[in-house]
Enzyme design. Structure first.
Site, short mmCIF file in Angstrom:
data_model
loop_
_atom_site.label_atom_id
_atom_site.label_comp_id
_atom_site.label_asym_id
_atom_site.label_seq_id
_atom_site.Cartn_x
_atom_site.Cartn_y
_atom_site.Cartn_z
N THR A 1 27.06 16.09 -6.13
CA THR A 1 26.15 15.13 -6.75
C THR A 1 24.94 14.96 -5.83
O THR A 1 25.02 15.20 -4.63
CB THR A 1 26.83 13.78 -7.01
OG1 THR A 1 27.31 13.26 -5.78
CG2 THR A 1 27.98 13.92 -8.00
N GLY B 1 22.98 12.45 -4.37
CA GLY B 1 23.00 11.61 -3.17
C GLY B 1 24.00 12.09 -2.14
O GLY B 1 23.76 12.04 -0.93
N CYS B 2 25.13 12.59 -2.62
CA CYS B 2 26.18 13.08 -1.73
C CYS B 2 25.77 14.39 -1.07
O CYS B 2 26.04 14.62 0.11
CB CYS B 2 27.47 13.26 -2.50
SG CYS B 2 28.04 11.78 -3.36
N SER B 3 25.10 15.26 -1.82
CA SER B 3 24.73 16.58 -1.31
C SER B 3 23.43 16.62 -0.52
O SER B 3 23.26 17.47 0.35
CB SER B 3 24.61 17.57 -2.49
OG SER B 3 25.87 17.80 -3.06
N LEU C 1 26.64 13.72 2.91
CA LEU C 1 27.34 14.78 3.64
C LEU C 1 26.47 15.44 4.71
O LEU C 1 26.91 15.59 5.85
CB LEU C 1 27.92 15.81 2.68
CG LEU C 1 28.67 16.98 3.31
CD1 LEU C 1 29.85 16.52 4.17
CD2 LEU C 1 29.14 17.95 2.23
#
Length: 189
Positions: free
Chosen positions: A75, A77-79, A83
């Site tokens: 996703t 924001g996560c990528s 992370l």
């Protein structure tokens, strides 16, 4: 032969439904999110494949571990932010006395492995899957996000010392990018 207690309950419930035309209300004890000082739930996560179980308590026993959770692999924001921040700061975090850094998401282990490969996490961050959300449910740190498939992890980070929560940072709305970021983490010796 007499019916067992379970059968009696089922019979009573079924006859009660016919009598009043609706199901009986069932109440349950609401959980509260895990707090600093509490022990982690004994739960299995998965690394790389369904055959490779990783027990959270075994993983954190006698160690200092940073665990962060994301709503979904791949996703935006996560990528783009969450992370990568941990990947870039992994050496610094580990130099503060952290034995392992763990990323958890309610995804299958193959997705987590592919996401980790794309972000070069090998040797820096363990990518663990919580396919049914059992670990996140036990922490009571889940959120319903229908566009991402339903039940997911809230965005949070925690410092764990010997299987107990030493620090917990949960995003106020469950999905934002502020207090759970790698550069906001303060590992206390």
């Amino acid at each position: 032969m007499f019916p067992t207690g379970t059968t009696i309950i089922r019979l009573t419930t079924a006859s009660s439904r016919r009598a009043i035309g609706r199901a009986l209300h069932t109440s349950y004890i609401a959980m509260a999110p895990i707090k600093v000082g509490e022990s982690l739930p004994v739960t299995d996560l998965f690394e790389d494949s369904p055959a490779n179980k990783v027990n959270v308590c075994d993983l954190t026993a006698g160690k200092t571990v940073v665990l962060f959770a994301v709503p979904g692999a791949f996703t935006p924001g996560c990528s783009k932010t969450h992370l990568p921040g941990y990947v870039q700061n992994a050496d610094k975090i580990k130099s503060d006395g952290v034995d392992e850094i763990v990323c958890v998401s309610v995804n299958d282990p193959y997705v987590m492995a592919a996401w980790g490969l794309q972000h070069n996490t090998k040797g820096k961050i363990r990518m663990l899957a919580d396919p049914t959300g059992a670990f996140i449910k036990a922490l009571d740190l889940g959120i319903n996000l229908p566009p991402l498939g339903g039940y997911r992890a809230k965005r949070f980070s925690m410092v764990i010392k010997d299987s107990k929560v030493d620090q917990l940072n949960v995003e106020p709305d469950g999905t934002g990018l502020s207090c759970s970021l790698a550069d906001r983490l303060k590992v206390k010796s």
